[in-house]
Design an enzyme around this catalytic site. Structure first.
Site, PDB file in Angstrom:
ATOM      1  N   LYS A  75       0.844  -1.194   0.000  1.00  0.00           N
ATOM      2  CA  LYS A  75       0.000   0.000   0.000  1.00  0.00           C
ATOM      3  C   LYS A  75       0.882   1.248   0.000  1.00  0.00           C
ATOM      4  O   LYS A  75       1.963   1.266   0.605  1.00  0.00           O
ATOM      5  CB  LYS A  75      -0.893  -0.020   1.238  1.00  0.00           C
ATOM      6  CG  LYS A  75      -1.812   1.181   1.395  1.00  0.00           C
ATOM      7  CD  LYS A  75      -2.613   1.061   2.679  1.00  0.00           C
ATOM      8  CE  LYS A  75      -3.457   2.299   2.935  1.00  0.00           C
ATOM      9  NZ  LYS A  75      -4.234   2.200   4.194  1.00  0.00           N
ATOM     10  N   SER A 152      -8.724   3.468   3.757  1.00  0.00           N
ATOM     11  CA  SER A 152      -7.718   4.014   2.871  1.00  0.00           C
ATOM     12  C   SER A 152      -6.998   2.949   2.037  1.00  0.00           C
ATOM     13  O   SER A 152      -6.256   3.293   1.120  1.00  0.00           O
ATOM     14  CB  SER A 152      -6.693   4.808   3.676  1.00  0.00           C
ATOM     15  OG  SER A 152      -6.001   3.991   4.600  1.00  0.00           O
ATOM     16  N   SER A 176      -9.403   1.308   7.887  1.00  0.00           N
ATOM     17  CA  SER A 176      -8.867   1.369   6.524  1.00  0.00           C
ATOM     18  C   SER A 176      -8.567   0.038   5.862  1.00  0.00           C
ATOM     19  O   SER A 176      -8.317  -0.004   4.663  1.00  0.00           O
ATOM     20  CB  SER A 176      -7.604   2.238   6.502  1.00  0.00           C
ATOM     21  OG  SER A 176      -7.939   3.586   6.695  1.00  0.00           O
TER      22      SER A 176
END
Length: 479
Positions: A75, A152, A176
């Site tokens: 990520k 996220s 997230s």
């Protein structure tokens, strides 16, 4: 191995094929890169890739760990990697590189993961949707491209949902991992505080709210990944309870009694829950009862939710100020007002005014939540909630073109059951057990006691084995 075979297997299945000589690391990487090239133009899930360097890495790879030599994605969360640049979803950090690997990066690599790119994230990972200006457009939900992928870890969830990789790195400071898992119809577990390393540069983030993990299509892949990455590192400020020798080995062990599960059917302070999300938890409650467990509609624990949101806003604003000032000390010519999205620039401004007492009270409120929820769970083994209070948001619905206070309060009414578990430090997972009539995924959340990843994974596996798991591949991306 054909492209269809690549999609058919989970991570451990691909590793087994690799060890059996049915494929090679180079062939697996080629499938991942080809899938990314076919799918990413539709969904915008990847922001940095190094396909040629990844091909060279895979050609030289020697299988190791549980996953052998499996294509993987980190990520764009700031997780340090000497191989991949990043930006944390922000123009302020464009071209960010690192001279060292994070401890977690090294543990991923020791588990047999070969990272070939980074997945998209909102600016500073502070939104439940992935629509950062720095990404050149929104990351789209593969089941309805007019809707959000979640955030996220939005790019990570899309990459798994569309079959680019079977497992991807995610992080969770307020939901997230669980938000995009719910939006995209994959499995996402947030580990207990202190279980996953943050070092060596940092000890924690957002006052202990944040942790890392993975998003997967199968529970066993998450269990095997935790086997490789979990465990306290020296000098860490938090520690989770002792873990088993292997989470994966524990998956099929039956519980010695029926579990007692609280079912929350309302939210604090009158926050509305969409009927589809209520239907998803009711469906899951039925599955749990069919498994022999006791599910009881239960009163909410006594939490002053708006006070918690205020505390979270203070800590996050202070974190933005700390982050931005760290950049400006080394690059004073950068203009944060021009380079940050409006809500994040407002957070930077707000954070300058967060005093020591305000920050200390916020941390105390987080810790009080942990005591409240753990005491509540003395009467229950798990809690069942909707992951989100409504179906995946439409693109643009949760915008950073506003002030930070309004932005975060809007988020609070959407992710109501999530960030409180970051504050308590307990493990929680979003499970893909329900879809709307139009095929849109709706996630359900299970919350466990602090340190009980083993039980949470075992219960998740029981639900997966009912045949109600709703992972699949969106039609537009099929090969």
């Amino acid at each position: 191995m054909t492209p269809q075979d690549y999609l058919r297997h989970d991570g451990l299945g691909l590793a087994a094929a690799l060890h059996a000589g049915e494929t090679t690391a180079a062939e697996l990487m080629e499938h991942a890169i080809a899938r990314a090239e076919a799918v990413n133009p539709h969904v915008n899930a990847l922001c940095f890739t190094k396909p040629e360097a990844a091909r060279a890495m895979a050609a030289m790879a020697q299988p190791k760990g549980a996953f052998g030599a499996l294509p993987f994605l980190l990520k764009d969360s700031g997780l340090a990697s000497t191989f991949l640049e990043g930006s944390v979803g922000s123009e302020l950090f464009a071209g960010m590189t690192s001279p060292i690997n994070a401890t977690l990066t090294e543990r991923f690599e020791a588990s047999g993961f070969l990272p070939f790119g980074r997945t998209t994230a909102p600016e500073f990972c502070m939104a439940p949707t992935t629509e950062a200006r720095a990404n050149g457009g929104p990351t789209r939900n593969p089941w309805d491209t007019g809707r959000s992928s979640g955030g996220s870890s939005g790019g990570a969830a899309v990459a798994v949902a569309t079959g680019i990789v079977p497992i991807a790195h995610g992080s969770d400071g307020g939901g997230s991992i669980r938000i995009p898992a719910a939006c995209c119809g994959v499995y996402g577990l947030k580990p207990s505080r202190g279980l996953i390393p943050f070092g060596p540069v940092r000890g924690e983030a957002w006052g202990g709210l944040a942790t890392d993990g993975v998003l997967t299509r199968t529970v066993r892949d998450t269990a095997a990944a935790l086997d490789g990455i979990a465990g306290m590192e020296l000098g860490a400020p938090y520690a989770a309870p002792p873990r088993p020798a292997s989470y994966l080995a524990e998956l099929d062990r039956p519980f010695d009694r029926p579990l007692r599960i609280a079912h929350w059917t309302e939210a604090w302070e009158g926050i509305a829950i969409d009927p589809e999300c209520q239907a998803a938890t009711a469906h899951t409650a039925t599955l749990l009862r069919d498994l022999g467990h006791e599910v009881q509609e239960a009163a909410l624990p006594g939490i002053k939710f708006s006070k918690f949101l205020d505390a979270m806003i203070d800590v996050m604003a202070a974190s933005v100020t700390l982050t931005v000032n760290g950049v400006l000390r080394g690059a004073p010519e950068k203009d944060p007002k021009a380079l940050l999205e409006p809500a994040l620039f407002d957070a930077y401004r707000m954070g300058k005014d967060v005093g020591a007492e305000t920050y200390g009270l916020a941390i105390n409120r987080f810790h009080a939540l942990g005591r409240t929820l753990e005491r509540y769970m003395l009467d229950y083994d798990f809690v069942l909630t909707p992951t989100l209070t409504r179906p995946p948001a439409r693109l643009g619905e949760i915008s950073t073109d506003t002030d930070f206070l309004g932005f975060r309060r809007n988020i609070g009414s959407y992710t109501t059951f999530l960030a409180i578990i970051n504050a308590s430090g307990q493990p929680a997972a979003s499970l893909p057990l329900y879809r709307t009539a139009t095929g849109l995924p709706i996630g359900v959340q299970l919350i466990g006691r602090f340190g009980d990843e083993t039980g949470l994974l075992r219960l998740s596996a029981q639900l997966e084995n009912t045949g109600s798991w709703t992972t699949g591949y969106p039609v537009f991306g099929a090969l």
